[in-house]
Design an enzyme around this catalytic site. Structure first.
Site, short mmCIF file in Angstrom:
data_model
loop_
_atom_site.label_atom_id
_atom_site.label_comp_id
_atom_site.label_asym_id
_atom_site.label_seq_id
_atom_site.Cartn_x
_atom_site.Cartn_y
_atom_site.Cartn_z
N ARG A 149 -2.56 13.21 5.40
CA ARG A 149 -2.11 12.57 6.63
C ARG A 149 -0.94 13.38 7.18
O ARG A 149 -0.27 14.10 6.43
CB ARG A 149 -1.66 11.13 6.36
N LYS A 173 0.83 6.24 1.63
CA LYS A 173 1.21 4.97 2.25
C LYS A 173 1.77 4.02 1.20
O LYS A 173 1.29 3.95 0.08
CB LYS A 173 -0.01 4.33 2.93
N HIS A 245 -5.56 14.45 12.51
CA HIS A 245 -6.37 13.59 11.65
C HIS A 245 -7.81 14.10 11.53
O HIS A 245 -8.50 13.78 10.57
CB HIS A 245 -6.37 12.16 12.21
N ARG A 248 -8.40 15.90 8.37
CA ARG A 248 -8.55 14.99 7.23
C ARG A 248 -9.98 14.44 7.16
O ARG A 248 -10.59 14.38 6.09
CB ARG A 248 -7.53 13.86 7.36
N HIS A 271 -7.25 6.29 -0.32
CA HIS A 271 -7.76 5.04 0.22
C HIS A 271 -7.64 3.94 -0.83
O HIS A 271 -8.04 4.12 -1.97
CB HIS A 271 -9.23 5.17 0.63
N TYR A 280 -17.65 7.81 5.66
CA TYR A 280 -18.08 9.20 5.70
C TYR A 280 -19.54 9.38 5.32
O TYR A 280 -20.12 10.43 5.58
CB TYR A 280 -17.17 10.05 4.80
#
Length: 299
Positions: A149, A173, A245, A248, A271, A280
């Site tokens: 990110r 995150k 992004h 990514r 994730h 994906y």
């Protein structure tokens, strides 16, 4: 504590730079959140962020939803959840007032991706920047090579690079750490930047351990990364919608295309839920067709 308007401006910058949303998408989010701020200004001008609880949000949603259709209501709820999740991520709040408010599922847009040839072109083009070519190509290579990110890239530290193990320690995150493999090409570009460019800079005290620096020896901003990508795109004449992004998304898609399992991709992407990674599997229908033709008994 920042006021509502400042939080709103920071959030819009996050949507554009970190999430790579189109201008139209950002405008949609902006419209919905601005409705909330107008409501607060009209009825509760002194409302503090911590006072904005579930009950308050339910009252706001009830009042505004009476004048919009079902799809707009769904978008409103999605925008509000996104805004408060951002505030939660940035630790302005400890719990989102939207957490237990359900929103209808209206589908999600599949992410844009780049081909390997387009990735190579963008990285090669970024090297043409006469002032920052070595740095910029290393940045794009790291975005793609490790699937970071933007916030993770600009906060990447020298001490987070483990050359012997060929790993990057990423602060993701919610301050969650993960290890991401450091590819040979990516490692080479980072080392070249450090040994030829970074070493000659007068580095600011609070940026001593930061890998990628601006011209003044300080930490890069999210906006700078966005501009680096846009400059490379313009010089490459690529017509796709591209943001940081996108690299990514391309990282995850190319891994999947080349046989990586979803669980491994989930770990590398950071994730929390596998369902986020599963998007994906729907990105490249051409790849899915090849998989069917190769493995299905009645192809």
């Amino acid at each position: 504590m920042k006021n509502w308007e400042t939080l709103f401006k920071d959030y819009l910058m996050y949507l554009k730079i970190e999430r790579g949303l189109s201008n139209n998408s950002v405008k949609s989010y902006s419209y919905d959140i601005q409705n909330l701020l107008d409501y607060i200004d009209k009825y509760n001008s002194k409302l503090k962020l911590k006072q904005c609880d579930k009950q308050y949000m339910q009252e706001f949603i009830y009042k505004i939803s009476k004048n919009i259709n079902a799809r707009s209501q769904a978008r409103l709820l999605s925008s509000l959840k996104s805004f408060f999740n951002y505030l939660l991520f940035e630790e302005y709040i400890k719990i989102s007032p939207m957490e237990l408010i359900e929103s209808p599922k209206i589908g999600s847009k599949l992410p844009d991706i780049l081909s390997i040839e387009e990735i190579k072109l963008l990285i090669k083009t970024s090297e043409l920047n006469k002032d920052h070519g070595i740095r910029n190509s290393a940045i794009l290579e790291t975005l793609y090579g490790s699937g970071l990110r933007v916030s993770e890239l600009i906060n990447l530290k020298m001490s987070d690079i483990h050359y012997f193990e060929k790993l990057l320690l990423i602060q993701g995150k919610g301050n969650k750490q993960r290890l991401v493999p450091l590819g040979t090409i990516c490692e080479s570009k980072i080392q070249n930047y450090i040994s030829t460019v970074r070493i000659s800079k007068k580095i600011k005290k609070n940026s001593d351990d930061i890998v990628f620096l601006n011209r003044n020896g300080g930490q890069l901003s999210r906006a700078t990364i966005f501009n680096i990508v846009k400059e490379a795109q313009n010089k490459s004449n690529l017509k796709k919608t591209i943001s940081p992004h996108t690299f990514r998304h391309s990282f995850a898609t190319h891994l999947l295309e080349n046989g990586a399992d979803l669980r491994s991709i989930q770990i590398m992407m950071g994730h929390v839920n596998i369902t986020t990674t599963e998007v994906y599997t729907h990105v490249d229908t051409k790849h899915l067709s090849k998989t069917l033709n190769a493995f299905h008994p009645r192809k």
